[in-house]
Design an enzyme around this catalytic site. Structure first.
Site, PDB file in Angstrom:
ATOM      1  N   GLU A 116       0.830  -1.223   0.000  1.00 36.43           N
ATOM      2  CA  GLU A 116       0.000   0.000   0.000  1.00 36.43           C
ATOM      3  C   GLU A 116       0.859   1.265   0.000  1.00 36.43           C
ATOM      4  O   GLU A 116       0.483   2.262  -0.627  1.00 36.43           O
ATOM      5  CB  GLU A 116      -0.947   0.017   1.212  1.00 36.43           C
ATOM      6  CG  GLU A 116      -1.881  -1.173   1.317  1.00 36.43           C
ATOM      7  CD  GLU A 116      -2.668  -1.465   0.058  1.00 36.43           C
ATOM      8  OE1 GLU A 116      -2.933  -0.540  -0.740  1.00 36.43           O
ATOM      9  OE2 GLU A 116      -3.022  -2.637  -0.156  1.00 36.43           O
ATOM     10  N   GLU A 119      -1.197  -2.486  -9.753  1.00 35.20           N
ATOM     11  CA  GLU A 119      -1.211  -3.618  -8.832  1.00 35.20           C
ATOM     12  C   GLU A 119      -0.034  -4.559  -9.050  1.00 35.20           C
ATOM     13  O   GLU A 119       0.531  -5.086  -8.100  1.00 35.20           O
ATOM     14  CB  GLU A 119      -2.542  -4.376  -8.954  1.00 35.20           C
ATOM     15  CG  GLU A 119      -3.763  -3.545  -8.576  1.00 35.20           C
ATOM     16  CD  GLU A 119      -3.695  -2.970  -7.154  1.00 35.20           C
ATOM     17  OE1 GLU A 119      -2.817  -3.375  -6.365  1.00 35.20           O
ATOM     18  OE2 GLU A 119      -4.517  -2.100  -6.840  1.00 35.20           O
TER      19      GLU A 119
END
EC number: 3.4.11.-
Length: 921
Positions: free
Chosen positions: A355, A377
């Site tokens: 994150e 991602e």
């Protein structure tokens, strides 16, 4: 965003090895084409047509959102006021925005320096989640202010602006108001231009009860009493940088926190449930180390004054990278020094690393559209490992990457119903579908391959060029390739387009010939398929960075080449006849290797004597298992290789072996010789189990703890007598409070006693669940409940899955655990899903948890007709966001059925023969 971990799927891994004889090849080709015809007859071969979709018109766009929200934590509603500074680029009498589940009360537009024009109509297009505001006169080009008053619901669907239930230390049930906007749910909190490329700044204010914590992306700049109610305060946050709507976040609730400053001076806080601040310290330490690591790696400072990490009770994903306010499941952030196991620490470190990488890669520079989601991602899923390797070198995390991500991606990408890394995305319902192992794990794997091909120095240089050029803007995949190409001087776009724009990956066939003092290698590439040899009419090709090592130095590449054509000859200088040659050093290249039988034979002793590095031992075994799954060699050959791992010390290699044996066990649960494969498992795992014992020895570390839990769980589940007796003894002492189980032993002990227990055991487990104060412990119990074998107890567990006792996001792992626990459990779980479909679908509103639920529940079937049954059910109960998953599951069921028909008899014969004369250890 980190998706919550799923059990490794049954469609595990596929390779191709050793040239089959021509007669076998013909048989395989005809079988493969028969299977494809069967897929067509079941309607499984082609994805349905996409729904028509148009992006928002470009005639009006936002410059700044001034947003004030007032949530009601008792009635579960909220009021909102939006004042957006907007630019009219083309004269129009309407403004089209995204809006879902929101009622607009009034709307007006005031051109700069002119009178306000009130909207005369709000036309909601619910299907497309849009609203059209109509005005009585034309809005001329220029800037102005759009004002909208609206109301909405704090929903219970874990998306948009939603409510999250928690219990206070005194036992009172309360609710927090929290957000989850990725991919397309900011529109459920306020009317907005909810597309990643339409960036603006945000001034956010929240009107909240004065005894609650209020957080948003930026730091608080003002907090004052609310004039209409003395119990409320208005909290105002600083203006954000230019950003996309899906990264906006706010949280209102009761939290404690721990804080520190990174060495760069950024204020880092971890928010925990009240009374659990201690459990935030591990994540705080990781975050404080990670921010400076990324700043140095990217050579770009963290752009905000603070970062908050917060544990949310009800949360669908694993975590979400909202800029400056990262939200997590409790189990992805909180670590109890006494009650958290080693795998939880590692999980938290990886998710924090993931994150925080997004704060640069995704937030500072954002994908232009969801087609480029993989770049966000895949990149974060790669660099989280780089970061954890920096913080915790003792985790040997890169070997774990191969088992956790690389092989997981290959198993999915070998299916006919895979998809390219870059997928053209239109309608919002299609976005959830690509939050999968291709975007994350294949994306991470090809970036790891690219990093290796370029070299770290040029890779870092290219990353800096990319982030500097596009900061606060949007970029596409091609922009990253251009920066890396400029930095390295290598043909990055040409190479990478072969990996991102076509689905699948190559199988490299290699044979060798000794020519005096040199070794001549002949390489050829073809697409690898789960169903056997590729028989397509087109011939996809990849540009494959290939490394070649020899036994002279197993850890060093003797040669690196770029294979940019279907066939190549390579000469390795000075390789003696008795030396082995191996492709894909470190299992970095995203391909499978098919060795000639003599080359393979020379490599296999390297497993037993450990002369092959761990990650190469893993890759070799994994390739063989996948080859058997694809029907190219017999599964018996792989079982023989698995027996060579008797001296194996490496946790990750055992983890991969365990996973593959688990898949085989599930497959053979459809036969009447399931017990024989359990005997095989016991034989393979007993020696390492005896070496490890139950209790940590002096000097052991993180990986030893992971290995002990894995091995004892495997032996206990298989019914190993001594393990079962010791597990029962320790469980009894644990329950009676005489000797509390260490966190690392709880999962294997719980699993063992439940699998071989009765209704009393299940009742005790449910009582432990109720008493557990920590979400990690609750989840640990939920994941093993499905191990119970008695039909009435299986029903009890399934009923429990939908009870108030289980958080909504965790219901999926309880049902999935039942499906994976036994043959009866699989049937019962599928029936339960069909019987409760409406409630489950409504609970998850078609998000990616629905895909996860379907995958975990049906993929273990191995009968052709089940593929038809699954397909028929979802035709009458549509799940748009899971369409691709359903196709993949049906394909896997057919593959399992073919595997069983092909190899069951020979496996049975081998296991019987082995029992009669056990192999020497």
């Amino acid at each position: 965003m980190w998706l919550a971990a799923a059990a490794p799927s049954l469609a595990r891994r596929l390779l191709f090895l050793g040239p089959p004889p021509p007669s076998l090849l013909l048989l395989l080709l005809s079988r493969s084409s028969r299977r494809r015809r069967r897929l067509h007859s079941l309607g499984l071969a082609a994805m349905p047509e996409k729904r028509p979709f148009e992006r928002l018109p470009a005639d009006v766009s936002p410059i700044n959102y001034s947003l004030c929200l007032k949530p009601d934590l008792l009635d579960f509603t909220f009021e909102g006021k939006l004042e957006a500074a907007a630019q009219v680029r083309q004269a129009t009498n309407q403004i089209v925005m995204n809006c879902a589940d929101i009622d607009i009360i009034t709307a007006s537009y005031a051109p700069e320096g002119d009178e306000e024009i009130h909207a005369t109509g709000f036309n909601y297009q619910n299907e497309d989640e849009k609203v059209t505001l109509s005005f009585p006169s034309t809005l001329q080009t220029g800037t102005g202010t759009l004002k909208i008053d609206f109301v909405g619901e704090l929903n219970d669907k874990m998306k948009g602006f939603y409510r999250s239930k928690y219990t206070t230390p005194s036992g009172e049930v309360r609710y927090a108001a929290v957000t989850q906007f990725e991919a397309t749910d900011a529109r459920r909190a306020f009317p907005c231009w909810d597309e990643p490329a339409i960036k603006a700044t945000f001034d956010i204010s929240l009107v909240v009860p004065k005894d609650r914590v209020a957080l948003s992306n930026m730091n608080i700049i003002d907090r004052k009493p609310y004039p209409d109610d003395e119990n409320l305060v208005e909290v105002k946050f600083a203006r954000t940088p230019v950003m996309s709507t899906y990264l906006v976040a706010f949280v209102v609730g009761e939290y404690d926190f721990v804080e520190t400053r990174s060495k760069d001076g950024v204020c880092v806080r971890v928010y925990t449930p009240v009374g659990k601040a201690e459990q935030g310290k591990f994540a705080l330490e990781v975050a404080a180390k990670t921010l400076p690591f990324y700043k140095d790696y990217f050579n770009v400072p963290y752009p905000l004054p603070k970062i908050d990490l917060i544990a949310i009770a009800d949360f669908a994903a694993g975590a979400m990278e909202n800029w400056g306010l990262v939200t997590y499941r409790e189990t992805a952030l909180l670590i109890d020094p006494k009650n958290s196991c080693s795998s939880s620490r590692q999980w938290v470190a990886l998710v924090v690393g993931h994150e925080l990488a997004h704060q640069w890669f995704g937030n500072l520079v954002t994908m232009e559209w969801w087609t480029h989601l993989w770049l966000n991602e895949g990149f974060a899923s790669w660099i989280e490992y780089l970061c954890v390797d920096h913080c915790f070198p003792e985790y040997d995390i890169w070997t774990q990457f191969v088992s956790a991500d690389y092989t997981r991606a290959q198993e999915l990408d070998a299916l006919d119903n895979s998809h390219p890394i870059e997928v053209s995305v239109g309608h919002p319902s299609e976005v959830d579908e690509i939050f999968d192992a291709i975007s994350y794990s294949k994306g991470a794997s090809v970036i790891r391959m690219l990093h290796d091909y370029i070299g770290d120095k040029d890779f870092k240089k290219g990353m800096n060029m990319y982030l500097t050029k596009f900061q606060q803007k949007n970029a596409a995949t091609e922009d990253l390739w251009e920066s890396l190409e400029n930095a390295s001087g290598k043909p990055i776009a040409a190479v990478m387009n072969t990996w991102t724009k076509q689905m699948g990956f190559p199988l490299i066939y290699v044979e060798a010939e000794q020519v005096e003092d040199d070794r001549l290698l002949r390489l050829s590439q073809k697409k690898f398929c789960a169903s056997g040899p590729y028989v397509g009419e087109d011939y996809p090709q990849w540009m494959v960075p290939i490394t070649i090592s020899t036994s002279e130095d197993a850890n060093q590449a003797k040669l690196k080449i770029l294979m940019d054509k279907p066939e190549m000859n390579v000469v390795l200088k000075n390789v003696k006849p008795d030396q082995w040659v191996k492709l894909n050093l470190g299992t970095v290249g995203f391909y499978r290797t098919q060795y000639s039988s003599s080359m393979l034979e020379s490599l296999l002793p390297g497993i037993r004597d450990l002369s092959l590095p761990p990650v190469d031992r893993l890759g070799l075994q994994n390739d063989l298992f996948s080859l058997a799954r694809a029907g190219i060699i017999s599964t018996v050959e792989v079982l023989k290789v698995m027996e060579a791992f008797v001296n194996e010390p490496n946790y990750t290699v055992w983890s991969d072996l365990s996973c593959n044996l688990g898949i085989l066990s599930t497959l053979l649960s459809h036969t009447d010789f399931y017990e024989e494969i359990q005997e095989f498992v016991k034989d393979v795992f007993s020696p390492i189990g005896e070496r490890l014992g139950w209790d940590p020895k002096p000097g052991e570390g993180h990986l030893d703890a992971l290995l002990r839990g894995l091995v004892l769980g495997k032996l206990g589940k298989a019914g190993h007598k001594a393990t079962l007796e010791e597990a029962r003894r320790r469980f009894k002492d644990h329950v009676e409070g005489k000797q509390i189980l260490s966190a690392d032993l709880r999962s294997p002990v719980y699993l063992t006693v439940l699998k071989h227990g009765d209704s009393t055991t299940l009742d005790i487990m449910l009582k432990l669940h109720k008493q557990a104060d920590m979400q990690e412990e609750k989840n640990r119990i939920e994941r093993v409940l499905g191990a119970t074998l008695l039909p009435d107890l299986i029903q009890k567990v399934l009923t429990f899955a939908l009870s108030e006792e289980v958080r909504p996001q965790d219901t999926v792992s309880v049902i999935g655990g039942v499906a994976g626990g036994s043959k009866h459990g699989r049937k019962a779980a599928w029936k339960f899903i069909k019987d409760n479909w409406e409630e489950l679908y409504n609970r998850y509103q078609g998000g990616f948890l629905i895909s996860r639920l379907i995958k975990l529940s049906v993929e273990g079937f191995a009968v052709d007709k089940m593929a038809g049954e699954v397909k028929a059910f979802f035709e009458s109960h549509p799940a748009p966001s899971a369409e691709r998953t359903i196709q993949q599951c049906c394909e896997n069921i057919l593959l399992n059925a073919a595997w069983l028909k092909r190899d069951a008899d020979s496996i049975h014969q081998y296991l019987l023969q082995r029992k009669a004369s056990p192999p020497p250890v």
